[in-house]
Design a protein around this motif. Sequence first.
Motif, PDB file in Angstrom:
ATOM      1  N   ARG A   1     -39.685 -34.483  -6.471  1.00  0.00           N
ATOM      2  CA  ARG A   1     -39.091 -35.457  -7.614  1.00  0.00           C
ATOM      3  C   ARG A   1     -37.764 -35.877  -7.449  1.00  0.00           C
ATOM      4  O   ARG A   1     -38.107 -37.271  -7.963  1.00  0.00           O
ATOM      5  CB  ARG A   1     -39.276 -34.746  -8.590  1.00  0.00           C
ATOM      6  N   SER A   2     -37.140 -36.384  -6.243  1.00  0.00           N
ATOM      7  CA  SER A   2     -35.943 -36.421  -5.778  1.00  0.00           C
ATOM      8  C   SER A   2     -36.666 -37.864  -5.070  1.00  0.00           C
ATOM      9  O   SER A   2     -34.864 -37.868  -4.191  1.00  0.00           O
ATOM     10  CB  SER A   2     -34.656 -35.812  -6.257  1.00  0.00           C
ATOM     11  N   GLU A   3     -37.266 -37.272  -3.904  1.00  0.00           N
ATOM     12  CA  GLU A   3     -37.571 -38.826  -3.228  1.00  0.00           C
ATOM     13  C   GLU A   3     -37.057 -38.227  -1.715  1.00  0.00           C
ATOM     14  O   GLU A   3     -36.463 -39.116  -1.532  1.00  0.00           O
ATOM     15  CB  GLU A   3     -37.566 -39.640  -3.249  1.00  0.00           C
ATOM     16  N   GLY A   4     -36.613 -36.904  -1.878  1.00  0.00           N
ATOM     17  CA  GLY A   4     -36.291 -36.308  -0.199  1.00  0.00           C
ATOM     18  C   GLY A   4     -34.511 -36.182  -0.686  1.00  0.00           C
ATOM     19  O   GLY A   4     -33.987 -35.695   0.010  1.00  0.00           O
ATOM     20  N   SER A   5     -33.923 -36.599  -2.313  1.00  0.00           N
ATOM     21  CA  SER A   5     -33.015 -36.894  -2.373  1.00  0.00           C
ATOM     22  C   SER A   5     -32.119 -35.523  -2.616  1.00  0.00           C
ATOM     23  O   SER A   5     -30.302 -35.535  -2.282  1.00  0.00           O
ATOM     24  CB  SER A   5     -32.144 -37.748  -3.299  1.00  0.00           C
ATOM     25  N   PHE A   6     -32.620 -34.952  -3.159  1.00  0.00           N
ATOM     26  CA  PHE A   6     -31.952 -32.937  -3.326  1.00  0.00           C
ATOM     27  C   PHE A   6     -31.649 -32.447  -2.566  1.00  0.00           C
ATOM     28  O   PHE A   6     -32.650 -32.167  -1.425  1.00  0.00           O
ATOM     29  CB  PHE A   6     -32.955 -32.534  -3.912  1.00  0.00           C
ATOM     30  N   ALA A   7     -30.395 -31.713  -2.656  1.00  0.00           N
ATOM     31  CA  ALA A   7     -30.031 -31.659  -1.594  1.00  0.00           C
ATOM     32  C   ALA A   7     -28.898 -30.441  -2.404  1.00  0.00           C
ATOM     33  O   ALA A   7     -27.420 -30.715  -3.694  1.00  0.00           O
ATOM     34  CB  ALA A   7     -28.886 -32.650  -0.874  1.00  0.00           C
TER      35      ALA A   7
ATOM     36  N   GLU B   1     -22.649 -27.031  -5.073  1.00  0.00           N
ATOM     37  CA  GLU B   1     -22.939 -28.104  -5.535  1.00  0.00           C
ATOM     38  C   GLU B   1     -24.346 -28.925  -5.504  1.00  0.00           C
ATOM     39  O   GLU B   1     -24.764 -28.935  -4.311  1.00  0.00           O
ATOM     40  CB  GLU B   1     -21.765 -29.145  -5.311  1.00  0.00           C
ATOM     41  N   GLU B   2     -24.892 -28.845  -6.188  1.00  0.00           N
ATOM     42  CA  GLU B   2     -26.139 -30.112  -6.382  1.00  0.00           C
ATOM     43  C   GLU B   2     -26.462 -31.331  -6.511  1.00  0.00           C
ATOM     44  O   GLU B   2     -25.240 -32.054  -7.702  1.00  0.00           O
ATOM     45  CB  GLU B   2     -27.175 -29.546  -7.897  1.00  0.00           C
ATOM     46  N   VAL B   3     -27.049 -31.845  -5.705  1.00  0.00           N
ATOM     47  CA  VAL B   3     -26.632 -33.443  -5.655  1.00  0.00           C
ATOM     48  C   VAL B   3     -28.247 -34.325  -5.549  1.00  0.00           C
ATOM     49  O   VAL B   3     -28.745 -33.520  -4.969  1.00  0.00           O
ATOM     50  CB  VAL B   3     -25.674 -33.816  -4.885  1.00  0.00           C
ATOM     51  N   ALA B   4     -28.195 -35.220  -6.169  1.00  0.00           N
ATOM     52  CA  ALA B   4     -30.094 -35.952  -6.188  1.00  0.00           C
ATOM     53  C   ALA B   4     -29.771 -37.110  -6.794  1.00  0.00           C
ATOM     54  O   ALA B   4     -28.712 -37.139  -7.310  1.00  0.00           O
ATOM     55  CB  ALA B   4     -30.792 -35.325  -6.461  1.00  0.00           C
ATOM     56  N   ARG B   5     -30.523 -37.929  -6.288  1.00  0.00           N
ATOM     57  CA  ARG B   5     -30.826 -39.629  -7.506  1.00  0.00           C
ATOM     58  C   ARG B   5     -32.501 -39.205  -8.009  1.00  0.00           C
ATOM     59  O   ARG B   5     -33.372 -38.889  -6.940  1.00  0.00           O
ATOM     60  CB  ARG B   5     -30.612 -40.353  -6.392  1.00  0.00           C
ATOM     61  N   ARG B   6     -32.550 -39.455  -8.455  1.00  0.00           N
ATOM     62  CA  ARG B   6     -34.218 -40.350  -9.369  1.00  0.00           C
ATOM     63  C   ARG B   6     -34.288 -41.256 -10.393  1.00  0.00           C
ATOM     64  O   ARG B   6     -33.405 -41.144 -11.125  1.00  0.00           O
ATOM     65  CB  ARG B   6     -34.734 -38.614 -10.074  1.00  0.00           C
ATOM     66  N   GLY B   7     -34.811 -42.035  -9.418  1.00  0.00           N
ATOM     67  CA  GLY B   7     -34.801 -43.459 -10.486  1.00  0.00           C
ATOM     68  C   GLY B   7     -33.835 -44.243 -10.197  1.00  0.00           C
ATOM     69  O   GLY B   7     -32.589 -44.425  -9.138  1.00  0.00           O
TER      70      GLY B   7
ATOM     71  N   ASN C   1     -30.937 -42.374 -12.318  1.00  0.00           N
ATOM     72  CA  ASN C   1     -30.357 -41.488 -12.362  1.00  0.00           C
ATOM     73  C   ASN C   1     -29.436 -40.836 -11.189  1.00  0.00           C
ATOM     74  O   ASN C   1     -30.060 -40.669 -10.349  1.00  0.00           O
ATOM     75  CB  ASN C   1     -31.052 -40.129 -13.463  1.00  0.00           C
ATOM     76  N   VAL C   2     -27.985 -39.961 -11.335  1.00  0.00           N
ATOM     77  CA  VAL C   2     -27.604 -39.188 -10.639  1.00  0.00           C
ATOM     78  C   VAL C   2     -27.153 -37.842 -11.464  1.00  0.00           C
ATOM     79  O   VAL C   2     -27.277 -37.320 -12.307  1.00  0.00           O
ATOM     80  CB  VAL C   2     -26.179 -39.786 -10.315  1.00  0.00           C
ATOM     81  N   LEU C   3     -27.986 -36.636 -10.430  1.00  0.00           N
ATOM     82  CA  LEU C   3     -27.712 -35.301 -10.576  1.00  0.00           C
ATOM     83  C   LEU C   3     -26.184 -34.782  -9.464  1.00  0.00           C
ATOM     84  O   LEU C   3     -26.258 -34.971  -8.264  1.00  0.00           O
ATOM     85  CB  LEU C   3     -28.490 -34.365 -10.149  1.00  0.00           C
ATOM     86  N   ASP C   4     -25.123 -34.720 -10.437  1.00  0.00           N
ATOM     87  CA  ASP C   4     -24.476 -34.147  -9.170  1.00  0.00           C
ATOM     88  C   ASP C   4     -23.174 -32.640 -10.022  1.00  0.00           C
ATOM     89  O   ASP C   4     -22.443 -33.307 -11.320  1.00  0.00           O
ATOM     90  CB  ASP C   4     -22.671 -35.439  -9.500  1.00  0.00           C
ATOM     91  N   MET C   5     -23.631 -31.958 -10.191  1.00  0.00           N
ATOM     92  CA  MET C   5     -23.348 -30.887 -10.749  1.00  0.00           C
ATOM     93  C   MET C   5     -22.518 -28.785  -9.662  1.00  0.00           C
ATOM     94  O   MET C   5     -24.080 -29.055  -8.745  1.00  0.00           O
ATOM     95  CB  MET C   5     -24.361 -29.980 -11.969  1.00  0.00           C
ATOM     96  N   ALA C   6     -22.246 -28.582 -10.458  1.00  0.00           N
ATOM     97  CA  ALA C   6     -21.938 -26.984  -9.950  1.00  0.00           C
ATOM     98  C   ALA C   6     -23.361 -26.548 -10.702  1.00  0.00           C
ATOM     99  O   ALA C   6     -23.210 -26.387 -12.123  1.00  0.00           O
ATOM    100  CB  ALA C   6     -20.251 -26.261 -10.708  1.00  0.00           C
ATOM    101  N   SER C   7     -23.591 -25.333  -9.896  1.00  0.00           N
ATOM    102  CA  SER C   7     -24.526 -24.143 -10.423  1.00  0.00           C
ATOM    103  C   SER C   7     -24.481 -22.670  -9.528  1.00  0.00           C
ATOM    104  O   SER C   7     -23.520 -22.831  -8.787  1.00  0.00           O
ATOM    105  CB  SER C   7     -25.870 -24.495 -10.386  1.00  0.00           C
ATOM    106  N   VAL C   8     -24.333 -22.014 -10.086  1.00  0.00           N
ATOM    107  CA  VAL C   8     -24.360 -20.549  -9.845  1.00  0.00           C
ATOM    108  C   VAL C   8     -26.159 -19.898  -9.403  1.00  0.00           C
ATOM    109  O   VAL C   8     -26.964 -20.226 -10.145  1.00  0.00           O
ATOM    110  CB  VAL C   8     -22.582 -19.450  -9.977  1.00  0.00           C
ATOM    111  N   VAL C   9     -25.536 -19.373  -8.459  1.00  0.00           N
ATOM    112  CA  VAL C   9     -27.267 -18.899  -8.430  1.00  0.00           C
ATOM    113  C   VAL C   9     -27.228 -16.968  -7.762  1.00  0.00           C
ATOM    114  O   VAL C   9     -26.133 -17.048  -6.530  1.00  0.00           O
ATOM    115  CB  VAL C   9     -28.417 -19.478  -6.587  1.00  0.00           C
TER     116      VAL C   9
END
Length: 130
Positions: free
Chosen positions: A63-69, A87-93, A95-103
Amino acid sequence: MTEHPNVRLVRRGFESFAKGDLEALRELMSDDVVWHEPGRSPLGGDYKGPTGVLELLRKLRERSEGSFAVNIVEVFGSSERAVVIQEEVARRGGNVLDMASVVEFEIHQGKISEVTVYHEDTYHFDEFWS
């Protein structure tokens, strides 16, 4: 001081994901693993078994065309758990995703048995993937 075995296990998983070797992750999970992905996006929900978890990880890539990291900020480990701040980063269309998460990884007998994700901003995460 040496790294806790559960920290090493989780780092191995992140390295395999970064290389695109999702099948290598299968050996790190118990047969009854459950991944809890929060939110109401098309990716939200519970994924069961290694096949279900790998399906989610493939969707993140596709869904991120391979950009999710994900980039590890810190990892903590104990006898039955490892917690990763990432830190999660991705591009889609456009839009940019750049945010922290805890797993949080629950680990028994050297295998990941449960994963729970906590996003910094679940609304933004949902919007990005919708």
